[in-house]
Design a protein around this motif. Structure first.
Motif: not given
Lengths: 151, 141
Positions: A53, A57-58, A61, A103, A111-112
Protein backbone atom coordinates in the motif's frame (compact mmCIF):
# COMPACT_ATOMS: atom_id res chain seq x y z
CA UNK A 1 9.10 7.49 17.72
CA UNK A 2 10.96 4.33 18.49
CA UNK A 3 12.20 2.88 21.70
CA UNK A 4 15.58 4.50 22.40
CA UNK A 5 17.02 1.12 23.18
CA UNK A 6 16.34 -0.03 19.64
CA UNK A 7 19.53 0.13 17.70
CA UNK A 8 19.70 -0.03 13.96
CA UNK A 9 22.19 -2.56 12.82
CA UNK A 10 24.27 -1.96 9.74
CA UNK A 11 21.74 -3.83 7.63
CA UNK A 12 19.90 -1.03 5.86
CA UNK A 13 18.78 -1.63 2.32
CA UNK A 14 17.46 1.05 0.02
CA UNK A 15 15.08 0.09 -2.79
CA UNK A 16 14.04 2.41 -5.58
CA UNK A 17 10.30 2.79 -6.28
CA UNK A 18 9.68 3.99 -9.81
CA UNK A 19 7.38 1.49 -11.54
CA UNK A 20 4.87 -1.24 -10.81
CA UNK A 21 7.63 -3.80 -11.30
CA UNK A 22 9.40 -2.08 -8.39
CA UNK A 23 6.28 -2.57 -6.26
CA UNK A 24 6.52 -6.31 -6.87
CA UNK A 25 10.21 -6.15 -6.01
CA UNK A 26 9.56 -4.29 -2.75
CA UNK A 27 6.94 -6.87 -1.74
CA UNK A 28 9.41 -9.65 -2.50
CA UNK A 29 12.25 -8.09 -0.51
CA UNK A 30 10.05 -7.25 2.50
CA UNK A 31 8.70 -10.81 2.48
CA UNK A 32 12.25 -12.22 2.47
CA UNK A 33 13.36 -9.95 5.30
CA UNK A 34 10.28 -10.64 7.43
CA UNK A 35 10.59 -14.38 6.92
CA UNK A 36 14.28 -14.20 7.77
CA UNK A 37 13.49 -12.45 11.06
CA UNK A 38 11.08 -15.21 12.00
CA UNK A 39 7.80 -13.29 11.69
CA UNK A 40 4.72 -15.50 11.66
CA UNK A 41 3.00 -16.09 8.32
CA UNK A 42 0.08 -13.81 9.23
CA UNK A 43 2.44 -11.07 10.42
CA UNK A 44 4.51 -11.42 7.23
CA UNK A 45 1.35 -11.15 5.12
CA UNK A 46 0.16 -8.05 7.00
CA UNK A 47 3.56 -6.36 6.76
CA UNK A 48 3.98 -7.11 3.05
CA UNK A 49 0.44 -5.87 2.37
CA UNK A 50 1.11 -2.64 4.29
CA UNK A 51 4.40 -2.22 2.39
CA UNK A 52 2.56 -2.70 -0.89
CA UNK A 53 0.00 0.00 0.00
CA UNK A 54 2.71 2.47 1.04
CA UNK A 55 5.01 1.74 -1.91
CA UNK A 56 2.07 2.33 -4.24
CA UNK A 57 1.38 5.66 -2.51
CA UNK A 58 5.04 6.60 -3.02
CA UNK A 59 4.72 5.75 -6.70
CA UNK A 60 1.27 7.13 -7.48
CA UNK A 61 0.99 10.16 -5.19
CA UNK A 62 4.66 10.96 -4.60
CA UNK A 63 5.80 10.48 -8.18
CA UNK A 64 8.27 7.78 -7.12
CA UNK A 65 10.86 7.59 -4.38
CA UNK A 66 12.46 4.89 -2.32
CA UNK A 67 12.07 2.69 0.71
CA UNK A 68 14.74 2.10 3.32
CA UNK A 69 14.57 -1.24 5.03
CA UNK A 70 16.38 -1.54 8.36
CA UNK A 71 16.82 -4.51 10.66
CA UNK A 72 16.40 -3.54 14.30
CA UNK A 73 17.39 -5.23 17.50
CA UNK A 74 16.41 -4.42 21.04
CA UNK A 75 16.69 -6.51 24.16
CA UNK A 76 13.38 -8.26 23.69
CA UNK A 77 13.25 -8.98 20.01
CA UNK A 78 14.06 -8.18 16.45
CA UNK A 79 12.25 -5.80 14.19
CA UNK A 80 12.00 -4.49 10.69
CA UNK A 81 11.60 -0.81 9.94
CA UNK A 82 10.47 0.42 6.53
CA UNK A 83 10.66 4.10 5.64
CA UNK A 84 8.91 5.14 2.42
CA UNK A 85 10.09 8.51 1.16
CA UNK A 86 9.05 10.63 -1.78
CA UNK A 87 9.61 14.25 -2.77
CA UNK A 88 6.12 14.72 -4.12
CA UNK A 89 3.50 17.34 -3.30
CA UNK A 90 3.07 16.15 0.29
CA UNK A 91 -0.19 15.64 2.14
CA UNK A 92 -1.96 18.91 2.98
CA UNK A 93 -4.23 17.40 5.62
CA UNK A 94 -2.69 14.24 7.13
CA UNK A 95 -5.65 13.69 9.46
CA UNK A 96 -8.05 13.64 6.53
CA UNK A 97 -5.70 11.41 4.53
CA UNK A 98 -5.73 8.89 7.38
CA UNK A 99 -9.53 8.58 7.24
CA UNK A 100 -10.97 5.34 5.88
CA UNK A 101 -12.54 5.93 2.52
CA UNK A 102 -10.83 9.26 1.84
CA UNK A 103 -9.02 9.21 -1.47
CA UNK A 104 -7.24 11.83 -3.51
CA UNK A 105 -6.86 9.43 -6.42
CA UNK A 106 -9.06 6.74 -7.83
CA UNK A 107 -8.42 4.19 -5.11
CA UNK A 108 -10.53 2.86 -2.29
CA UNK A 109 -9.04 5.20 0.29
CA UNK A 110 -7.73 2.33 2.39
CA UNK A 111 -4.02 2.72 1.69
CA UNK A 112 -2.81 4.81 4.63
CA UNK A 113 -5.45 3.95 7.20
CA UNK A 114 -5.38 0.27 6.25
CA UNK A 115 -1.58 0.10 6.35
CA UNK A 116 -1.61 1.65 9.82
CA UNK A 117 -3.94 -1.08 11.10
CA UNK A 118 -1.69 -3.82 9.71
CA UNK A 119 1.50 -2.90 11.58
CA UNK A 120 2.61 -2.22 15.15
CA UNK A 121 4.17 1.23 14.70
CA UNK A 122 3.25 3.86 12.13
CA UNK A 123 4.41 7.45 11.67
CA UNK A 124 3.52 9.90 8.94
CA UNK A 125 5.70 12.92 8.26
CA UNK A 126 4.60 15.12 5.40
CA UNK A 127 5.38 18.68 4.39
CA UNK A 128 3.32 20.25 1.64
CA UNK A 129 5.56 20.88 -1.33
CA UNK A 130 8.48 18.96 0.16
CA UNK A 131 7.41 15.34 0.23
CA UNK A 132 6.26 12.58 2.51
CA UNK A 133 7.90 9.91 4.64
CA UNK A 134 5.85 7.10 6.12
CA UNK A 135 7.67 4.82 8.54
CA UNK A 136 6.33 1.50 9.76
CA UNK A 137 7.92 -0.96 12.17
CA UNK A 138 7.02 -4.47 13.18
CA UNK A 139 8.66 -6.58 15.86
CA UNK A 140 8.86 -10.31 16.23
CA UNK A 141 6.12 -11.34 18.59
CA UNK A 142 7.62 -11.79 22.01
CA UNK A 143 5.91 -14.71 23.64
CA UNK A 144 5.71 -14.91 27.41
CA UNK A 145 8.44 -17.14 28.79
CA UNK A 146 7.39 -20.75 29.05
CA UNK A 147 6.11 -21.56 32.50
CA UNK A 148 8.61 -23.59 34.40
CA UNK A 149 7.94 -25.84 37.33
CA UNK A 150 9.77 -23.59 39.79
CA UNK A 151 7.74 -20.42 39.29
CA UNK B 1 16.35 -14.29 -19.77
CA UNK B 2 20.08 -13.63 -19.88
CA UNK B 3 21.10 -10.23 -18.63
CA UNK B 4 18.01 -9.84 -16.42
CA UNK B 5 18.04 -10.47 -12.70
CA UNK B 6 16.34 -13.84 -12.34
CA UNK B 7 14.28 -12.78 -9.33
CA UNK B 8 12.64 -9.93 -11.26
CA UNK B 9 10.59 -11.60 -13.96
CA UNK B 10 8.88 -9.56 -16.63
CA UNK B 11 5.10 -9.33 -16.22
CA UNK B 12 3.28 -11.91 -18.31
CA UNK B 13 -0.39 -11.80 -19.17
CA UNK B 14 -2.55 -14.06 -17.02
CA UNK B 15 -3.97 -16.95 -19.09
CA UNK B 16 -7.74 -17.46 -19.14
CA UNK B 17 -8.73 -21.10 -19.67
CA UNK B 18 -12.14 -22.21 -20.92
CA UNK B 19 -13.45 -25.32 -19.12
CA UNK B 20 -16.63 -25.90 -21.06
CA UNK B 21 -18.95 -23.11 -19.98
CA UNK B 22 -16.70 -21.86 -17.18
CA UNK B 23 -13.68 -19.58 -17.48
CA UNK B 24 -10.84 -20.45 -15.13
CA UNK B 25 -8.16 -17.97 -14.17
CA UNK B 26 -5.27 -19.04 -11.95
CA UNK B 27 -3.32 -16.26 -10.28
CA UNK B 28 0.01 -17.09 -8.70
CA UNK B 29 2.90 -15.35 -7.04
CA UNK B 30 3.61 -11.76 -7.85
CA UNK B 31 1.01 -10.08 -10.00
CA UNK B 32 2.02 -6.75 -11.48
CA UNK B 33 -0.56 -3.97 -11.48
CA UNK B 34 -0.52 -3.84 -15.26
CA UNK B 35 -1.18 -7.58 -15.60
CA UNK B 36 -4.12 -7.33 -13.16
CA UNK B 37 -5.70 -4.52 -15.18
CA UNK B 38 -5.07 -6.42 -18.40
CA UNK B 39 -6.85 -9.44 -16.92
CA UNK B 40 -9.85 -7.28 -15.99
CA UNK B 41 -10.07 -6.20 -19.61
CA UNK B 42 -9.52 -9.67 -21.09
CA UNK B 43 -12.15 -11.28 -18.88
CA UNK B 44 -14.89 -8.77 -19.67
CA UNK B 45 -14.28 -9.27 -23.39
CA UNK B 46 -14.11 -13.06 -23.11
CA UNK B 47 -17.40 -13.10 -21.20
CA UNK B 48 -19.19 -10.82 -23.64
CA UNK B 49 -17.89 -12.39 -26.83
CA UNK B 50 -17.98 -16.07 -25.85
CA UNK B 51 -19.71 -18.38 -28.33
CA UNK B 52 -22.11 -19.69 -25.71
CA UNK B 53 -23.46 -18.22 -22.48
CA UNK B 54 -21.08 -18.84 -19.60
CA UNK B 55 -21.95 -20.52 -16.35
CA UNK B 56 -19.42 -18.38 -14.54
CA UNK B 57 -15.83 -17.32 -13.91
CA UNK B 58 -13.60 -18.99 -11.33
CA UNK B 59 -10.57 -17.07 -10.12
CA UNK B 60 -8.15 -19.35 -8.28
CA UNK B 61 -6.08 -17.26 -5.85
CA UNK B 62 -4.65 -20.14 -3.83
CA UNK B 63 -1.20 -19.23 -5.16
CA UNK B 64 -1.48 -15.55 -4.20
CA UNK B 65 0.50 -14.55 -1.12
CA UNK B 66 -0.91 -11.07 -0.66
CA UNK B 67 -3.97 -9.14 -1.81
CA UNK B 68 -3.61 -5.41 -1.27
CA UNK B 69 -6.30 -2.78 -1.86
CA UNK B 70 -5.31 -2.46 -5.52
CA UNK B 71 -5.67 -6.17 -6.31
CA UNK B 72 -8.74 -6.34 -4.08
CA UNK B 73 -10.34 -3.56 -6.10
CA UNK B 74 -9.48 -5.29 -9.38
CA UNK B 75 -11.04 -8.55 -8.16
CA UNK B 76 -14.18 -6.72 -6.98
CA UNK B 77 -14.45 -4.89 -10.29
CA UNK B 78 -14.02 -8.10 -12.29
CA UNK B 79 -16.93 -9.61 -10.33
CA UNK B 80 -19.03 -6.47 -10.77
CA UNK B 81 -18.45 -6.31 -14.53
CA UNK B 82 -19.11 -10.06 -14.91
CA UNK B 83 -22.35 -9.64 -12.99
CA UNK B 84 -23.46 -6.89 -15.38
CA UNK B 85 -22.66 -9.33 -18.19
CA UNK B 86 -24.93 -11.97 -16.62
CA UNK B 87 -22.05 -14.09 -15.32
CA UNK B 88 -21.20 -15.17 -11.78
CA UNK B 89 -17.68 -14.95 -10.36
CA UNK B 90 -16.32 -17.28 -7.70
CA UNK B 91 -13.09 -16.44 -5.88
CA UNK B 92 -11.49 -19.73 -4.93
CA UNK B 93 -8.80 -20.77 -2.49
CA UNK B 94 -7.95 -17.61 -0.59
CA UNK B 95 -5.20 -18.28 1.94
CA UNK B 96 -6.17 -17.81 5.60
CA UNK B 97 -3.43 -15.19 6.18
CA UNK B 98 -4.74 -13.22 3.19
CA UNK B 99 -8.31 -13.33 4.53
CA UNK B 100 -7.20 -12.12 7.97
CA UNK B 101 -5.18 -9.30 6.40
CA UNK B 102 -7.98 -8.18 4.08
CA UNK B 103 -10.44 -7.86 6.95
CA UNK B 104 -7.98 -5.76 8.94
CA UNK B 105 -7.26 -3.66 5.88
CA UNK B 106 -10.99 -2.96 5.68
CA UNK B 107 -11.65 -4.81 2.45
CA UNK B 108 -14.19 -7.60 2.78
CA UNK B 109 -14.97 -8.06 -0.92
CA UNK B 110 -18.75 -8.38 -0.67
CA UNK B 111 -19.07 -8.77 -4.45
CA UNK B 112 -17.64 -12.11 -5.49
CA UNK B 113 -18.90 -15.40 -4.07
CA UNK B 114 -16.07 -17.41 -2.50
CA UNK B 115 -15.19 -21.09 -2.34
CA UNK B 116 -12.42 -22.89 -0.51
CA UNK B 117 -11.01 -24.46 -3.67
CA UNK B 118 -11.58 -24.72 -7.41
CA UNK B 119 -13.58 -27.92 -7.17
CA UNK B 120 -16.01 -26.34 -4.69
CA UNK B 121 -16.20 -23.28 -6.96
CA UNK B 122 -17.12 -25.43 -9.95
CA UNK B 123 -19.86 -27.23 -8.09
CA UNK B 124 -21.19 -23.87 -6.85
CA UNK B 125 -21.58 -22.98 -10.51
CA UNK B 126 -23.52 -26.17 -11.08
CA UNK B 127 -20.72 -27.92 -12.86
CA UNK B 128 -19.62 -31.46 -12.10
CA UNK B 129 -16.16 -31.41 -10.54
CA UNK B 130 -13.45 -31.99 -13.07
CA UNK B 131 -11.48 -35.03 -12.06
CA UNK B 132 -8.25 -34.20 -13.80
CA UNK B 133 -7.23 -30.57 -13.40
CA UNK B 134 -5.54 -28.83 -15.02
CA UNK B 135 -6.90 -29.56 -18.46
CA UNK B 136 -5.15 -28.40 -21.62
CA UNK B 137 -5.97 -24.80 -22.51
CA UNK B 138 -8.73 -24.47 -25.06
CA UNK B 139 -7.32 -21.51 -26.87
CA UNK B 140 -5.93 -18.79 -24.65
CA UNK B 141 -6.71 -15.91 -26.99
Amino acid sequence: MHAPSASASAATTRLHIGSDADLAWVRHEVRQAAAGLGFSLVQQTKLVTAASELARNTLVHGGGGHVEMTHLEDGAGRGLRLAFTDEGPGIPDPELAMTDGYTSGGGLGLGLSGAKRLVQEFTLDSRPGRGTTVTITDWTTVLPAARTGGS
Amino acid sequence: MTGLPTSRPAPAPVPVLALGDVLLVTLRGELHDGAAEQLQDDLAHRIASGPAPLQGVVIDISGVEIVDSFLGRVLAEIAAAASLLATRTVLAGMRPAVAITLVELGLTLPGPVTALDVEAALSLLGRAPVSALPVPPEGGV
